[in-house]
Design an enzyme around this catalytic site. Structure first.
Site, PDB file in Angstrom:
ATOM      1  N   ILE A 130      -9.785   9.427   7.310  1.00  0.00           N
ATOM      2  CA  ILE A 130      -9.043   8.584   6.101  1.00  0.00           C
ATOM      3  C   ILE A 130      -8.568   9.483   5.025  1.00  0.00           C
ATOM      4  O   ILE A 130      -9.444  10.018   4.441  1.00  0.00           O
ATOM      5  CB  ILE A 130      -9.526   7.289   5.744  1.00  0.00           C
ATOM      6  CG1 ILE A 130      -9.995   6.460   6.895  1.00  0.00           C
ATOM      7  CG2 ILE A 130      -8.560   6.568   4.745  1.00  0.00           C
ATOM      8  CD1 ILE A 130     -11.141   5.461   6.626  1.00  0.00           C
ATOM      9  N   GLY A 131      -7.448   9.838   4.825  1.00  0.00           N
ATOM     10  CA  GLY A 131      -6.959  10.716   3.564  1.00  0.00           C
ATOM     11  C   GLY A 131      -6.708   9.680   2.278  1.00  0.00           C
ATOM     12  O   GLY A 131      -5.222   9.778   2.202  1.00  0.00           O
ATOM     13  N   GLU A 251     -12.438  -2.683   5.367  1.00  0.00           N
ATOM     14  CA  GLU A 251     -13.503  -1.703   5.204  1.00  0.00           C
ATOM     15  C   GLU A 251     -14.748  -1.935   4.273  1.00  0.00           C
ATOM     16  O   GLU A 251     -15.646  -1.565   4.138  1.00  0.00           O
ATOM     17  CB  GLU A 251     -12.779  -0.506   4.299  1.00  0.00           C
ATOM     18  CG  GLU A 251     -13.544   0.951   4.103  1.00  0.00           C
ATOM     19  CD  GLU A 251     -12.646   1.874   3.299  1.00  0.00           C
ATOM     20  OE1 GLU A 251     -11.430   1.994   3.237  1.00  0.00           O
ATOM     21  OE2 GLU A 251     -13.412   2.826   2.679  1.00  0.00           O
TER      22      GLU A 251
END
Lengths: 384, 264
Positions: A130-131, A251
């Site tokens: 994940i950027g 998340e």
């Protein structure tokens, strides 16, 4: 509204039957993992293990069958996730994709993105990173400066740097948040998500960042004039902020948010179980009460997600309380047992204590800092 | 919860709000007010309909107790409801007189009462949270409402988290009791432990946020905080409930820890 209630977890016989299957599988699959290695569960990277889960149909469980999924309930998926984490199985090669990248693709991806990638994730063959964070944009995510410029032919040219990117050095794909119009003063407007095939495009350099335990999970990922096709856009241009916020409830509320120290609790019970000691009973009783309550709350969030809601505040509460619980554990354990922490020790308790103590600072940083979470909760109760 | 129960909760809530508005009723007023409580049927709310009660199902019974916890009054409504319930279970004829202390409880009755207190505490915690949120929104210092200071926001975010956790622990124990299985004792012990801890944090945070005014007898906050300090150690001290969990977990040992979590 100040009252924040968590719905009762949904109990299902199917899920409990599955639990027995998963436990039986794990006993055999990770028999050789010592307690210290189990404590690293989150960071354990093992493509073979992820493929084995995929073969059993335990990845992409809730997704439609046409995309390689299994159309099972969120509660069944929850069982698989919590059982693998509690057992200390190596989940890093599948679980970012299974938890959030896959659901994001399912929701916002184009038909061809979905057809190409989702079945591979469900098979345990596709690793995502994940950027989001950048050198100058951590908690203040809206200040990201990585930028993709649209070219005349519709393609993109990407420049910038992402930081703390977990397992970028192993990943097949990255979902990146970047600016596609305006500048940092536009805050939440003008950012988009791009899907990058890390194994195919050139111009990407990935540098390791070693943590305080000398382990390499983080990376700095630099993009220099990286050319991406038109089809790299994920979802709508300029809607990246909204898309990312939807992802964060996934998340922040899962069992990983209170199980990071579970191996230490298991070892602690192992040391204390033969003692007739009131202080031990009190400490274990309290920790158990916290753990069970966190699990109910987390499963309550799963029920809200299943019902199609976006329980951002609930997820923030689970993560805030969960991280505090996980971080308290090593301090409580060392108050009860006369054993110096030593990551090289043969004694499992001493080794797991050392590991958990050094891992603990990250618990309230990753996936949204404690301060950001409390800001979200404060807004919900009307203070901001 | 059916419609009739929900009407009862609303009516009870309105009555309790009225009753809690009176600061120190004299004896005549006290008896008149108790009469209103009787007329609503609250003393017999947990007693079967055959014995003249309302016969609330367990989940609704505890919901009514939570409503009572939200509004601290001088009347021992919860104690009386429990006393009559136990009397009815034992075949004794319940009556509507106020009962302020429950005596000679069996183990099962003590567990039931302990969960009642736990749920009552979650009601009081809700009120403490909303009272404190209102206070920091209204009270200005240094030229702005306290609510605008980040340090205040974060204290209240923690408080909201504790209150939510307490409610979750209480709800869960009520479900387990309603299901009637073996898991009920553990769930009650967990509720008492987790809610008791939330009470400690909530009381200290609420007093800190209210400043000196909340420490005054005339302020309503102290009715709630002093009640919590008492309730959390009734029908078994918080410490004894916590040790009970610890003993059960340690007796099963290391390899049973996780299976116990998922069974709890």
């Amino acid at each position: 509204m100040t009252r924040i209630t968590f719905p009762a977890p949904v109990e299902s016989e199917v899920a409990e039957k599955l639990r027995a299957e998963v436990r039986a599988f794990l006993v055999a699959a990770i028999a050789d993992r010592a307690p210290l290695v189990r404590a690293e569960s989150w960071n354990g990277f093992d493509r073979k293990f992820s493929r084995a889960l995929g073969r059993r149909g335990w990845l992409g469980m809730t997704w439609p069958k046409e995309y390689g999924g299994h159309e099972r309930s969120a509660f069944e998926r929850y069982v698989v996730v919590e059982e693998t984490l509690a057992a200390g199985a190596p989940v890093a090669a599948h679980w970012i994709a299974d938890r959030q990248s896959g659901p994001t693709l399912l929701r916002y991806g184009s038909e061809s993105q979905k057809r190409e990638i989702l079945p591979r994730i469900a098979a345990g063959e596709c690793v995502f990173c994940i950027g989001m964070s950048e050198p100058d944009a951590g908690s203040d995510l809206a200040s990201i400066r990585t930028r993709a410029e649209r070219q005349g032919d519709g393609s993109w040219v990407l420049n910038g740097t992402k930081l703390w990117t977990t397992y970028a050095h192993e990943a097949d794909y990255m979902i990146l948040l970047c600016r596609t119009s305006g500048d940092t003063s536009d805050r939440h407007n003008g950012v988009s998500q791009l899907l990058i095939d890390l194994k195919k495009v050139s111009g990407i350099s990935i540098r390791p960042i070693f943590d305080l335990m000398d382990q390499h999970h983080f990376n700095e990922v630099h993009f220099e004039d990286v050319k991406l096709p038109d089809s790299a856009l994920l979802g709508e241009e300029g809607q990246g902020w909204k898309q990312v916020m939807g992802e964060l409830a996934y998340e922040r509320s899962g069992p990983e948010r209170f199980l990071s120290s579970i191996q230490l609790l298991i070892e602690l019970v192992g040391v204390l179980q033969s003692r007739e000691c009131t202080a031990a009973q009190t400490a274990i009783g309290r920790l158990f009460a916290h753990l069970v309550t966190l699990r109910h709350m987390s499963r309550g969030v799963a029920a809200l997600l299943e019902a199609g809601e976006n329980p951002a505040t609930h997820a923030a509460i689970v993560k805030d309380l969960g991280a505090s619980f996980e971080q308290e554990l090593p301090e409580i354990a060392r108050g009860l047992v006369d054993e110096a922490p030593d990551i090289h020790a043969k004694n499992d308790f001493a080794a797991v204590l050392a590991y958990t103590m050094m891992a603990a600072p990250a618990f309230s940083l990753r996936g949204g800092t404690r301060e950001i979470l409390r800001g979200i909760i404060a807004r919900q109760i009307g203070l901001r | 919860m059916d419609d009739i129960s929900s009407l009862l909760f609303d009516a009870a809530e309105r009555l309790l709000i009225d009753l809690s508005a009176e600061s120190a009723p004299d004896e005549t007023q006290y008896l008149l007010n108790w009469r209103k409580i009787e007329e609503m049927g609250l003393p017999l709310a947990l007693v079967d309909t055959e014995r003249g009660g309302i016969g609330l199902e367990p989940r609704d019974a505890f919901e009514l107790i939570r409503v009572c916890g939200r509004h601290v009054t001088p009347f021992p409504i919860v104690e009386t409801m429990l006393s009559n319930r136990f009397a009815a279970d034992a075949g004794t004829k319940p009556n509507c007189d106020a009962v302020s202390e429950l005596r000679d409880l069996s183990e099962r009755q003590r567990e039931f009462a302990a969960l009642g207190r736990a749920v009552q505490m979650t009601g009081a915690l809700e009120t403490i949270l909303s009272m404190t949120v209102e206070h920091v929104q209204d009270r200005c210092q240094f030229g702005r409402p306290l609510a605008k200071f980040q340090v205040i926001q974060h204290s209240l975010a923690r408080l909201a988290g504790e209150v939510a956790a307490a409610a979750a622990a209480g709800d869960h124990a009520v479900s387990k009791l309603a299901e009637g299985g073996d898991a009920s004792l553990m769930a009650t012990a967990i509720a008492r432990t987790r809610i008791g801890e939330a009470c400690s944090m909530a009381a200290s945070t609420a007093h800190q946020m209210h400043g000196a005014i909340g420490y005054a007898r005339e302020h309503r906050l102290q009715l709630y905080t002093t009640a919590l300090w008492k309730w959390r150690d009734e029908f078994g001290s918080q410490a004894s409930w916590t040790r009970l969990i610890g003993r059960m977990v340690l007796a099963k040992g290391r390899d049973s820890l996780w299976p116990m979590v998922t069974a709890a």
